[in-house]
Design an enzyme around this catalytic site. Structure first.
Site, short mmCIF file in Angstrom:
data_model
loop_
_atom_site.label_atom_id
_atom_site.label_comp_id
_atom_site.label_asym_id
_atom_site.label_seq_id
_atom_site.Cartn_x
_atom_site.Cartn_y
_atom_site.Cartn_z
CE LYS A 51 -3.84 -2.49 2.36
NZ LYS A 51 -4.41 -2.98 3.51
CD GLN A 95 -3.43 -4.25 6.71
OE1 GLN A 95 -3.34 -3.63 5.89
NE2 GLN A 95 -4.08 -5.43 6.13
CG ASP A 118 -9.33 -0.39 4.76
OD1 ASP A 118 -9.01 -0.62 3.65
OD2 ASP A 118 -8.63 -1.13 5.82
#
Ligand code: NAD
Length: 301
Positions: A51, A95, A118
């Site tokens: 990422k 994460q 997200d």
């Protein structure tokens, strides 16, 4: 025909790079993504590194915030609050998975939905369900984008989604059944939505019979070769989200396969995604698009 997620994602990356350059030419700062990683799960380390690298390639600023595995839930909440209030950060992700002593639901719920790139906060999910502007989670957004770029229409089609997870199954089912008013910045939404969607899961009876009635099948089950040739009709569109490790004699010790028996299903399909090189690259690019979207919202407020 192969739905080439790798190639499409490169095209989109070039588009994002150009948009960021335009912003900078106007004297604006680059959009910024922060990634919080707790502990040292090797898979998470790889995802986070990918990422950060993707951000660098398109000129989006990024920051990796590494926290010890034994950090308390309170301390992680404090970090989330700090990022919510940091005006230099447009979007951030925590994460997953988190260590067992930390509630993922508590942490996700604390993220400001305007920075939730997200798309996993209850607020963003609720907004998506109601057709309000929202940040859509990366994999469903990537699938939708892939269909749009190949001009695969969903209106009136029967879409079968296999899997009901919060990150893939539920949101993609929601997006494709919606009236197409939920347009995402920077993507052609006109032909998407308005599908008749059936969601299948581990307790579904006679999955094969249901799949045989599908015009489009999206498989996100995490089960190699779950979808076989006898389960699909001629001309079906197949989107394989699965990523499964199969051990082999290669130096790495494994290779990746999806949830579809690709070799036998592909000849019957009009379009099909490979694994790797299908949905995976679209997921990362969607995170970049969400970061740009979060940045634009900041500019508006
Ligand atoms: P999950 O692992 O949380 O859940 C799997 C779902 O599939 C469940 O809802 C379950 O009911 C259903 N399921 C499992 N076996 C089934 C069967 N035999 N018949 C019918 N339904 C069945 O789901 P997830 O987190 O969405 O992940 C699914 C797969 O997608 C995994 O392989 C994961 O690695 C992959 N994934 C890939 C990406 C990407 O970017 N390509 C992103 C997210 C997840």
């Amino acid at each position: 025909m192969i739905l080439d997620g790798k190639q499409i994602s490169q095209t989109i990356r070039a588009e994002i790079r150009e948009e960021v350059q335009i912003l900078k030419a106007k004297g604006l700062r680059a959009p910024k993504l922060a990634v919080v990683i707790v502990g040292n799960n090797p898979a998470s380390e790889t995802y986070v590194a990918n990422k950060i690298k993707a951000c660098e390639e398109v000129g989006i600023a990024s920051e990796r915030i590494a926290l010890e595995a034994d950090i308390s839930e309170e301390q992680l909440l404090d970090e989330v609050k700090r990022l919510n209030n940091d005006p230099s950060v447009d979007g951030f992700i925590v994460q997953l998975p988190l260590p067992e002593h930390i509630s993922e639901t508590t942490i996700m719920s604390a993220i400001d939905y305007r920075k939730d790139v997200d798309g996993l906060t209850p607020e963003n999910v609720g907004r998506t369900v109601q057709g309000l502007p929202s940040l859509v989670s990366a994999t469903p957004r990537g699938i939708r984008e892939l269909l749009a770029r190949y001009d695969i229409r969903t209106e009136g089609k029967h879409v079968v989604v296999i899997g009901r997870s919060n990150i893939v199954g539920k949101p993609i089912a929601m997006l494709l059944m919606q009236r197409p008013y939920l347009s995402l910045p920077g993507m052609s939404a006109a032909s998407l939505g308005d599908a008749t969607v059936t969601v299948c899961h581990s307790k579904t009876r006679d999955l094969a019979a249901i799949c045989r009635t599908a015009d489009i099948i999206i498989v996100a089950a995490g089960s190699p070769k779950l979808l076989t040739a006898d389960m699909v009709k001629e001309g079906v569109v197949v989107i394989d989200v699965g990523i499964n490790r199969v051990e082999d004699d290669s130096p790495r010790g494994y290779h990746l396969v999806g949830d579809v028996d690709f070799e036998n299903v592909a000849p019957k399909a009009s379009f099909i995604t490979p694994v790797p090189g299908g949905v995976g690259p679209m997921t990362i690019v969607s995170l970049l698009q969400n970061t740009l979207q979060a940045f634009s919202q900041t500019l508006k407020s």
